[in-house]
Write a protein that holds these residues in place. Structure first.
Motif, PDB file in Angstrom:
ATOM      1  N   PHE A 109      -4.426  25.577 -76.893  1.00 38.08           N
ATOM      2  CA  PHE A 109      -4.389  24.751 -75.694  1.00 38.08           C
ATOM      3  C   PHE A 109      -5.738  24.055 -75.491  1.00 38.08           C
ATOM      4  O   PHE A 109      -6.788  24.612 -75.819  1.00 38.08           O
ATOM      5  CB  PHE A 109      -4.047  25.593 -74.465  1.00 38.08           C
ATOM      6  N   ALA A 110      -5.687  22.843 -74.947  1.00 37.14           N
ATOM      7  CA  ALA A 110      -6.897  22.054 -74.728  1.00 37.14           C
ATOM      8  C   ALA A 110      -6.874  21.454 -73.332  1.00 37.14           C
ATOM      9  O   ALA A 110      -5.817  21.063 -72.827  1.00 37.14           O
ATOM     10  CB  ALA A 110      -7.006  20.942 -75.774  1.00 37.14           C
ATOM     11  N   ASP A 111      -8.049  21.395 -72.706  1.00 39.61           N
ATOM     12  CA  ASP A 111      -8.213  20.684 -71.436  1.00 39.61           C
ATOM     13  C   ASP A 111      -8.840  19.329 -71.744  1.00 39.61           C
ATOM     14  O   ASP A 111      -9.921  19.255 -72.327  1.00 39.61           O
ATOM     15  CB  ASP A 111      -9.112  21.471 -70.479  1.00 39.61           C
ATOM     16  N   VAL A 112      -8.152  18.276 -71.343  1.00 38.99           N
ATOM     17  CA  VAL A 112      -8.598  16.910 -71.640  1.00 38.99           C
ATOM     18  C   VAL A 112      -8.948  16.212 -70.327  1.00 38.99           C
ATOM     19  O   VAL A 112      -8.121  16.158 -69.411  1.00 38.99           O
ATOM     20  CB  VAL A 112      -7.512  16.120 -72.393  1.00 38.99           C
ATOM     21  N   THR A 113     -10.169  15.691 -70.250  1.00 38.98           N
ATOM     22  CA  THR A 113     -10.630  14.997 -69.048  1.00 38.98           C
ATOM     23  C   THR A 113     -10.802  13.510 -69.350  1.00 38.98           C
ATOM     24  O   THR A 113     -11.630  13.123 -70.179  1.00 38.98           O
ATOM     25  CB  THR A 113     -11.960  15.573 -68.549  1.00 38.98           C
ATOM     26  N   PHE A 114     -10.006  12.695 -68.664  1.00 39.21           N
ATOM     27  CA  PHE A 114     -10.085  11.240 -68.806  1.00 39.21           C
ATOM     28  C   PHE A 114     -10.996  10.689 -67.705  1.00 39.21           C
ATOM     29  O   PHE A 114     -10.900  11.112 -66.550  1.00 39.21           O
ATOM     30  CB  PHE A 114      -8.700  10.604 -68.696  1.00 39.21           C
ATOM     31  N   HIS A 115     -11.847   9.730 -68.073  1.00 36.86           N
ATOM     32  CA  HIS A 115     -12.746   9.095 -67.109  1.00 36.86           C
ATOM     33  C   HIS A 115     -12.209   7.696 -66.812  1.00 36.86           C
ATOM     34  O   HIS A 115     -12.130   6.843 -67.697  1.00 36.86           O
ATOM     35  CB  HIS A 115     -14.164   9.014 -67.668  1.00 36.86           C
ATOM     36  N   THR A 116     -11.835   7.472 -65.556  1.00 41.27           N
ATOM     37  CA  THR A 116     -11.246   6.189 -65.172  1.00 41.27           C
ATOM     38  C   THR A 116     -11.929   5.659 -63.910  1.00 41.27           C
ATOM     39  O   THR A 116     -12.741   6.350 -63.283  1.00 41.27           O
ATOM     40  CB  THR A 116      -9.736   6.342 -64.906  1.00 41.27           C
ATOM     41  N   ASP A 117     -11.580   4.438 -63.531  1.00 40.95           N
ATOM     42  CA  ASP A 117     -12.077   3.818 -62.288  1.00 40.95           C
ATOM     43  C   ASP A 117     -13.597   3.892 -62.184  1.00 40.95           C
ATOM     44  O   ASP A 117     -14.155   4.443 -61.236  1.00 40.95           O
ATOM     45  CB  ASP A 117     -11.441   4.494 -61.064  1.00 40.95           C
ATOM     46  N   VAL A 118     -14.279   3.333 -63.146  1.00 38.27           N
ATOM     47  CA  VAL A 118     -15.738   3.382 -63.190  1.00 38.27           C
ATOM     48  C   VAL A 118     -16.348   2.521 -62.079  1.00 38.27           C
ATOM     49  O   VAL A 118     -15.920   1.404 -61.833  1.00 38.27           O
ATOM     50  CB  VAL A 118     -16.256   2.910 -64.562  1.00 38.27           C
ATOM     51  N   SER A 119     -17.353   3.086 -61.385  1.00 37.91           N
ATOM     52  CA  SER A 119     -18.087   2.351 -60.352  1.00 37.91           C
ATOM     53  C   SER A 119     -19.564   2.336 -60.738  1.00 37.91           C
ATOM     54  O   SER A 119     -20.186   3.387 -60.888  1.00 37.91           O
ATOM     55  CB  SER A 119     -17.898   3.017 -58.985  1.00 37.91           C
ATOM     56  N   GLU A 120     -20.115   1.149 -60.933  1.00 41.05           N
ATOM     57  CA  GLU A 120     -21.507   1.008 -61.344  1.00 41.05           C
ATOM     58  C   GLU A 120     -22.393   0.652 -60.151  1.00 41.05           C
ATOM     59  O   GLU A 120     -21.935   0.103 -59.157  1.00 41.05           O
ATOM     60  CB  GLU A 120     -21.631  -0.064 -62.433  1.00 41.05           C
ATOM     61  N   ASN A 121     -23.676   0.994 -60.277  1.00 44.92           N
ATOM     62  CA  ASN A 121     -24.668   0.717 -59.233  1.00 44.92           C
ATOM     63  C   ASN A 121     -24.216   1.277 -57.882  1.00 44.92           C
ATOM     64  O   ASN A 121     -24.347   0.629 -56.843  1.00 44.92           O
ATOM     65  CB  ASN A 121     -24.942  -0.786 -59.126  1.00 44.92           C
ATOM     66  N   ALA A 122     -23.689   2.460 -57.925  1.00 50.31           N
ATOM     67  CA  ALA A 122     -23.191   3.105 -56.707  1.00 50.31           C
ATOM     68  C   ALA A 122     -24.167   4.191 -56.261  1.00 50.31           C
ATOM     69  O   ALA A 122     -24.928   4.740 -57.068  1.00 50.31           O
ATOM     70  CB  ALA A 122     -21.822   3.726 -56.969  1.00 50.31           C
ATOM     71  N   VAL A 123     -24.152   4.497 -54.960  1.00 52.57           N
ATOM     72  CA  VAL A 123     -24.945   5.613 -54.447  1.00 52.57           C
ATOM     73  C   VAL A 123     -24.217   6.901 -54.825  1.00 52.57           C
ATOM     74  O   VAL A 123     -23.088   7.140 -54.402  1.00 52.57           O
ATOM     75  CB  VAL A 123     -25.112   5.519 -52.923  1.00 52.57           C
ATOM     76  N   VAL A 124     -24.870   7.713 -55.650  1.00 55.55           N
ATOM     77  CA  VAL A 124     -24.249   8.928 -56.184  1.00 55.55           C
ATOM     78  C   VAL A 124     -25.094  10.130 -55.782  1.00 55.55           C
ATOM     79  O   VAL A 124     -26.316  10.139 -55.988  1.00 55.55           O
ATOM     80  CB  VAL A 124     -24.125   8.851 -57.723  1.00 55.55           C
ATOM     81  N   VAL A 125     -24.441  11.140 -55.189  1.00 54.10           N
ATOM     82  CA  VAL A 125     -25.166  12.334 -54.728  1.00 54.10           C
ATOM     83  C   VAL A 125     -24.455  13.583 -55.242  1.00 54.10           C
ATOM     84  O   VAL A 125     -23.262  13.537 -55.588  1.00 54.10           O
ATOM     85  CB  VAL A 125     -25.232  12.378 -53.183  1.00 54.10           C
ATOM     86  N   PRO A 126     -25.164  14.714 -55.291  1.00 51.54           N
ATOM     87  CA  PRO A 126     -24.506  15.964 -55.674  1.00 51.54           C
ATOM     88  C   PRO A 126     -23.398  16.316 -54.677  1.00 51.54           C
ATOM     89  O   PRO A 126     -23.605  16.244 -53.460  1.00 51.54           O
ATOM     90  CB  PRO A 126     -25.642  16.994 -55.630  1.00 51.54           C
ATOM     91  N   SER A 127     -22.249  16.678 -55.187  1.00 51.15           N
ATOM     92  CA  SER A 127     -21.117  16.976 -54.296  1.00 51.15           C
ATOM     93  C   SER A 127     -21.422  18.142 -53.369  1.00 51.15           C
ATOM     94  O   SER A 127     -20.942  18.187 -52.230  1.00 51.15           O
ATOM     95  CB  SER A 127     -19.871  17.290 -55.144  1.00 51.15           C
TER      96      SER A 127
END
Length: 410
Positions: free
Chosen positions: A300-318
Motif C-alpha cells: 500500500f502507498a500514500d500518494v499526496t498530490f499538490h494542487t491549486d498553487v498560490s505564489e507570493n502568499a503570506v504563509v505561516v505555520p499552521s
C-alpha cells in the motif's frame, strides 16, 4: 531581679528584630517579566493544496495467469519468489476433459469456417449465373427475340438468388460465431496451457504468487500465478471527480510506502477520463523512479498530490493559528506586548497555511506560547533552545501549549 528583667527584654527585642528581618526578605516582590513566547517573522512564499489518497504498488509489466476451469494439479516446478523465464513450465494440470472439449471446439469452428467458404463460393456462382441470364435476356428483348415477360422473369430469378445467398450465408455466419464463442471461452480457460496441461510462463520475471499445490485442485476464482516482469514498478490510485480535473500527465506527487520504508517523488503517467462503473472513481497511474528499491507488488502507498498553487502568499505555520468558534486568530508581538489579530485563511499545505487577510510581511508572529496569551499581555521572546539573553533572565522552559498555564502566567 531588675537586672534579670532587663536581660529578658533585650533578648525579646533581639528576637523581634531577627523575625522582622526574615519576614522583610520574604515579602520582597518579584519582578514580572511577561509570558515566554517564541516568534517568527511573517514572510511570503509559495503554497499548494495537498490531497492524500491511498494506492497500491504493482509491477510495470506483470502477467496474471487464470485457469477458468477447475483442475487437479499433478506437479509444481516453481514457488513464489523464484525467477522464471518466458516459456518455463510452472506446473502441470490434469485437464483431459477440458483439452478434449477444446480440441472438439477447435474442430467445430474450423468446420464452420470451411462450410461457410464452400457455400459462399457455390452461391456466388448461382447469383452470377442469374445476373448473366438477366443481361442476355435483356439483349434478346432489344432485338425482338425475347418478350418483356421473359425479361421480368429473369430479373425475379436474379433477386431470388441474391436473397437465398444472403440468407444462407447469414445462417452460416451465425454458426461460425457460436463456434467461435465456445472456442474463445475455452481459450480463456486454457490460456498459457499447452496440449499436455503444462502451464507456461508468458513473460520473464519474479513469480510473485503461486497458488498451485501438487495433488490439490486449483481454484478458478483466484489467479493460479502472478509474474512481475523486471524491476520497474508503478503506483495506481483512484481519485474523486473533484480531484481528477486538477491532475495532468507529467505532474509530480509525493509517495510514501511504509511497508518498505520508502518515500519518493513519482510522476503521473496516465489519468483515466472515464470513471469506474462501480466506484465512480478515476484511475491515476504514477511511474516509480528506477532508483527506488525494496517495493513489492501489493504494497500500500500514500500518494499526496499538490494542487491549486498560490505564489507570493503570506504563509505561516499552521500551529500558530488558534480557533474560537468560527473565528481564526493569531498573536503578534508589538514592542513588548502581544496583540490579538483575527485572520482569514486559504490553502493548507504541509504544516503551513495561507493567510489571506490580517497579517502582513515582517510582523512578529507568536508560534509557541500563543495559547497562554490575551490581548495586551506582556511577553518576553525566547529562542527555541532557551539560549538568548532574555531566556537567561527568565530561568525557565517554554510552556507546553497542550498543558494548562501555570498560576500567574495567564
Amino acid at each position: 531581679m531588675r537586672h534579670q528583667r532587663m536581660k529578658a527584654l533585650l533578648l525579646a527585642a533581639t528576637a523581634a528584630l531577627t523575625l522582622t528581618a526574615c519576614g522583610g526578605e520574604e515579602a520582597q516582590p518579584q519582578e514580572t517579566a511577561g509570558v515566554a513566547v517564541q516568534v517568527e517573522s511573517v514572510s511570503a512564499g509559495t503554497i499548494s493544496a495537498e490531497n492524500t489518497v491511498s494506492g497500491q504498488v504493482s509491477a510495470e509489466n506483470s502477467s496474471t495467469i487464470l485457469i477458468a476451469s477447475a483442475a487437479k494439479c499433478t506437479a509444481v516446478y516453481f514457488q513464489a519468489g523464484d525467477l522464471v523465464k518466458a516459456g518455463d513450465v510452472l506446473c502441470t494440470l490434469e485437464l483431459g476433459s477440458s483439452l478434449a472439449s477444446y480440441n472438439a471446439a477447435r474442430i467445430s469452428y474450423n468446420s464452420a469456417v470451411q462450410s461457410y467458404q464452400d457455400q459462399k463460393s457455390i452461391l456466388d456462382k448461382q447469383v452470377q449465373l442469374a445476373q448473366d441470364n438477366v443481361t442476355n435476356t435483356q439483349a434478346l428483348f432489344e432485338i425482338g427475340a425475347a418478350s418483356q415477360l421473359e425479361v421480368d422473369q429473369a430479373e425475379v430469378n436474379y433477386q431470388t438468388a441474391v436473397a437465398s445467398r444472403n440468407s444462407t450465408l447469414a445462417q452460416l455466419e451465425a454458426g461460425i460465431q457460436n463456434a467461435k464463442s465456445g472456442l474463445d471461452q475455452l481459450d480463456t480457460a486454457l490460456e498459457n496451457v499447452d496440449a499436455s496441461g503444462n502451464v507456461i510462463a508468458p513473460i520473464s520475471g519474479t513469480l510473485a504468487t503461486m497458488n498451485a499445490v501438487e495433488g490439490s485442485m486449483i481454484s478458478n476464482s483466484a489467479p493460479l500465478a502472478v509474474i512481475n516482469g523486471g524491476d520497474q514498478m508503478k503506483v495506481t490510485v483512484s481519485v474523486s471527480e473533484a480531484l481528477v480535473p486538477k491532475l495532468a500527465i507529467g505532474d509530480e506527487a509525493d509517495v510514501s510506502v511504509s511497508a518498505a520504508g520508502a518515500a519518493f517523488t513519482a510522476v503521473i503517467r496516465s489519468v483515466e477520463r472515464t470513471a469506474n462503473l462501480q466506484t465512480k472513481l478515476y484511475t491515476v497511474t504514477l511511474a516509480v523512479p528506477a532508483e527506488v528499491s525494496g517495493l513489492l507488488s501489493g504494497m500500500f502507498a500514500d500518494v499526496t498530490f499538490h494542487t491549486d498553487v498560490s505564489e507570493n502568499a503570506v504563509v505561516v505555520p499552521s500551529e500558530a493559528i488558534l480557533t474560537s468558534a468560527d473565528t481564526q486568530y493569531v498573536f503578534v508581538v508589538e514592542g513588548d506586548a502581544a496583540r490579538y489579530v483575527e485572520i482569514t485563511t486559504g490553502l493548507t499545505g504541509n504544516g503551513v497555511t495561507e493567510v489571506l487577510s490580517g497579517l502582513s510581511e515582517g510582523q512578529q508572529l507568536v508560534t509557541v506560547g500563543q495559547a497562554y496569551l490575551s490581548d495586551g499581555d506582556l511577553v518576553r521572546i525566547v529562542s527555541p533552545g532557551n539560549d538568548s539573553e532574555s531566556s537567561d533572565a527568565a530561568g525557565e522552559e517554554m510552556p507546553d501549549a497542550n498543558t494548562p498555564a501555570p498560576a500567574g502566567e495567564a
